[in-house]
Design a protein around this motif. Structure first.
Motif, short mmCIF file in Angstrom:
data_model
loop_
_atom_site.label_atom_id
_atom_site.label_comp_id
_atom_site.label_asym_id
_atom_site.label_seq_id
_atom_site.Cartn_x
_atom_site.Cartn_y
_atom_site.Cartn_z
N ILE A 428 0.84 -1.21 0.00
CA ILE A 428 0.00 0.00 0.00
C ILE A 428 0.87 1.26 0.00
CG2 ILE A 428 -0.34 0.32 2.51
CD1 ILE A 428 -3.05 0.57 -0.25
N ASN A 429 2.11 1.14 0.49
CA ASN A 429 3.00 2.31 0.48
C ASN A 429 3.39 2.73 -0.93
OD1 ASN A 429 3.01 2.60 3.29
ND2 ASN A 429 4.50 0.94 3.49
N ASN A 430 3.09 1.88 -1.91
CA ASN A 430 3.32 2.27 -3.31
C ASN A 430 2.35 3.37 -3.75
OD1 ASN A 430 5.51 0.64 -3.74
ND2 ASN A 430 4.29 -1.08 -4.52
N MET A 431 1.35 3.67 -2.93
CA MET A 431 0.50 4.84 -3.22
C MET A 431 1.34 6.11 -3.25
SD MET A 431 -2.62 4.16 -3.98
CE MET A 431 -3.34 5.81 -3.86
N ARG A 432 2.49 6.05 -2.59
CA ARG A 432 3.37 7.23 -2.56
C ARG A 432 4.10 7.47 -3.88
NH1 ARG A 432 5.61 6.97 3.71
NH2 ARG A 432 3.65 6.18 4.54
N THR A 433 3.91 6.56 -4.84
CA THR A 433 4.50 6.80 -6.16
C THR A 433 3.51 7.49 -7.09
OG1 THR A 433 3.86 4.61 -7.03
CG2 THR A 433 5.99 4.76 -5.89
N ILE A 434 2.67 8.34 -6.51
CA ILE A 434 1.67 9.09 -7.30
C ILE A 434 2.33 9.89 -8.42
CG2 ILE A 434 0.08 11.06 -7.24
CD1 ILE A 434 -0.83 10.36 -4.62
N GLU A 435 1.79 9.74 -9.61
CA GLU A 435 2.28 10.55 -10.73
C GLU A 435 1.22 11.50 -11.28
OE1 GLU A 435 4.03 7.96 -13.63
OE2 GLU A 435 5.83 7.70 -12.38
N GLN A 436 -0.04 11.06 -11.22
CA GLN A 436 -1.11 11.91 -11.75
C GLN A 436 -2.32 11.81 -10.83
OE1 GLN A 436 -2.04 10.73 -15.82
NE2 GLN A 436 0.11 10.35 -16.31
N VAL A 437 -3.06 12.92 -10.73
CA VAL A 437 -4.32 12.92 -9.99
C VAL A 437 -5.35 13.62 -10.86
CG1 VAL A 437 -5.54 13.68 -7.92
CG2 VAL A 437 -3.13 13.01 -7.75
N TYR A 438 -6.54 13.02 -10.95
CA TYR A 438 -7.66 13.61 -11.69
C TYR A 438 -8.84 13.84 -10.75
CZ TYR A 438 -5.12 12.06 -15.86
OH TYR A 438 -4.17 11.88 -16.83
N ILE A 439 -9.48 14.99 -10.88
CA ILE A 439 -10.74 15.23 -10.17
C ILE A 439 -11.76 15.67 -11.22
CG2 ILE A 439 -11.96 16.65 -8.47
CD1 ILE A 439 -9.37 16.79 -6.87
N GLY A 440 -12.85 14.94 -11.31
CA GLY A 440 -13.85 15.22 -12.36
C GLY A 440 -13.19 15.26 -13.73
N GLY A 441 -12.24 14.36 -13.92
CA GLY A 441 -11.59 14.22 -15.23
C GLY A 441 -10.53 15.27 -15.52
N ASN A 442 -10.41 16.30 -14.69
CA ASN A 442 -9.36 17.30 -14.89
C ASN A 442 -8.11 16.88 -14.14
OD1 ASN A 442 -10.81 19.24 -16.44
ND2 ASN A 442 -11.92 19.81 -14.59
N ARG A 443 -6.97 16.98 -14.82
CA ARG A 443 -5.73 16.62 -14.17
C ARG A 443 -5.33 17.74 -13.21
NH1 ARG A 443 -0.08 14.22 -16.70
NH2 ARG A 443 0.95 14.16 -14.68
N VAL A 444 -5.15 17.38 -11.93
CA VAL A 444 -4.78 18.39 -10.91
C VAL A 444 -3.38 18.16 -10.38
CG1 VAL A 444 -7.18 18.85 -10.27
CG2 VAL A 444 -5.91 17.09 -9.03
N ARG A 445 -2.76 17.05 -10.80
CA ARG A 445 -1.34 16.82 -10.49
C ARG A 445 -0.72 16.08 -11.66
NH1 ARG A 445 2.01 14.32 -5.41
NH2 ARG A 445 3.82 13.68 -6.59
#
Ligand SMILES: [Zn+2]
Length: 445
Positions: A428-445
């Motif tokens: 679960i610590n691999n969640m820390r390898t976040i590369e992209q985040v989307y909210i309502g389909g818009n990329r916010v990271r």
């Protein structure tokens, strides 16, 4: 009016002809999809996002991708639903100081963007809010596609006169302090008129130091909220209070029981009333003692963007550590954390429903980063990565009554998604390898 005109569906219906009316389509291709339902992952997947909502999520072979779609190749990566944090606090803390003078639009948006940067795409603000939060929530819901974490709010929670947490810095005047059913009913009318997402009550004497709201009055809150179509979440600490409130029809525990281990009688009470362990908030316990020795993660590049350089320097300082270590009460929380971890595992094994929540937002309970520490502590408690992912997606949305729009990465839901480089199902610590985040389909990271 102006905001409405920006909505593509309305443009299509009123202004443009069908020929020029194009939906905005984004496609995430070739990743392994972990959809939050608890089902096995889908290798080589396609997720089609149309005007912010998922319209297909599954094997690439069966996907129909419309022409003109923006295609994002995420081969070798993992798609996971965004984190719904069922217990946070917004606005009041800046640096390490909690004060309602800090409760500004700028500070609140900064916090919501920090959450989003760490993959937390929704947060439930648990009872410490100012009217500003209702404006932000209304603006977000007008489009459904905010550029920061989505807000749910209990607005102002309940406690007794002078009760916990009114003596915590910056908290006087924030909760309703009630001592009669009439006061409860009046406050509930206000909360209902503001369309809060839930009702919050603090039931705690802070290790015997403060006044606790009487249980019969809490039951008046629970039933009065129910009459108005609202669910109640309670801050609890003690087994006896949690059990009595479960028996009184409480909807969710906003913390773990920490004074003793839960047992069969407790589990039976939870199940009979359908009471959830909504948030375990292990990191709340951790935050009480962890800074006594500056933790190594203060230097982790995954941590550093979550706070200002000044805040990080303070947390790393010998003076801060000395201050935390000097209070013997803080060290009791090591034991409370262990008890809380045992309790979540017991409840999960017994089939009591549970969500995900951290109690981040107050000083030194770091928004964004602590959600990842919470995952780690849940894993240490014995939950599988699949269970942890489901807790913050499918289950959290269900508890919120938001399953129509949020939760799993399935067709119909808003595309609130996280893309990671490594597989969170193996660790679960691999969640820390976040590369992209989307909210309502818009990329916010
Ligand atoms: Zn809280």
């Amino acid at each position: 009016m102006r905001r409405r005109l920006l909505r593509p569906a309305l443009l299509c219906a009123t202004l443009w002809t069908a020929a020029v009316c194009q939906a905005q389509v984004t496609v995430l291709e070739n990743a392994t999809l972990i959809d939050g339902t608890g089902r096995p992952p889908v290798a080589n997947s396609t997720v089609v996002i149309t005007n912010g909502r998922i319209t297909y999520a599954g094997p690439k072979a069966q996907a129909k991708v419309p022409g003109g779609a923006a295609r994002v190749n995420v081969a070798g990566k993992f798609i996971v639903p965004g984190v719904i944090n069922l217990h946070g606090h917004l606005g009041a803390t800046k640096g390490l100081v909690q004060d309602n003078k800090n409760y500004t639009r700028e500070n609140t948006f900064h916090q919501l963007k920090t959450y989003a940067n760490y993959g937390v795409t929704s947060v439930v603000s648990m009872g410490s809010d100012q009217p500003l939060i209702l404006d932000i929530r209304r603006e977000q819901r007008a489009t459904g596609r905010p550029k920061e974490a989505r807000v749910f709010t209990a607005f102002r929670g309940f406690t007794g006169p002078g009760g916990y947490p009114t003596k915590a810095p910056g908290m006087k005047g924030v909760p309703y302090e009630v001592s009669t059913p009439a006061q409860v009913e009046k406050a509930l009318d206000e909360l209902a008129s503001r369309h809060v997402d839930l009702v919050k009550v603090w039931v705690d004497d802070h290790l015997g130091k403060e006044q606790k709201i009487p249980i019969p009055l809490v039951k008046v809150i629970i039933s009065g909220a129910k009459k108005r179509g609202l669910n109640t979440a309670a801050h609890i600490f003690y087994y006896d209070d949690a059990k009595a409130l479960a028996e009184g029809g409480l909807y969710g525990l906003a913390h773990s029981v920490r004074d003793k281990e839960v047992d069969a009688a407790f589990i039976a009470s939870m199940k009979k009333s359908g009471t959830w362990q909504a948030a375990a908030t292990f990191t709340r316990e951790l935050s009480m003692f962890v800074y006594a020795q500056p933790p190594q993660w203060l230097d982790d590049p995954f941590f550093t963007p979550s706070v200002s350089p000044e805040t990080r320097a303070t947390l790393k300082s010998a003076a801060y550590a000395k201050n935390v270590a000097a209070n013997p009460e803080n060290m009791l929380y090591k034991g409370f954390l262990k008890t809380a971890q045992k309790n979540l595992k017991k409840l999960a094994d017994a089939g009591v429903p549970y969500g995900f929540g951290t109690d981040t937002g107050p000083p030194a309970r770091i928004q964004g980063f602590f959600e990842h520490l919470e995952m780690q502590l849940m894993a240490e408690a014995g939950l599988t990565p699949q269970q942890i992912i489901t807790s913050w997606s499918k289950s959290a949305a269900q508890w919120l009554g938001a399953s129509k729009d949020l939760g799993t990465a399935e067709a119909g839901h808003w595309a609130d998604l996280v893309v990671t480089a490594k597989n969170p199902l193996t660790d679960i610590n691999n969640m820390r390898t976040i590369e992209q985040v989307y909210i309502g389909g818009n990329r916010v990271r």
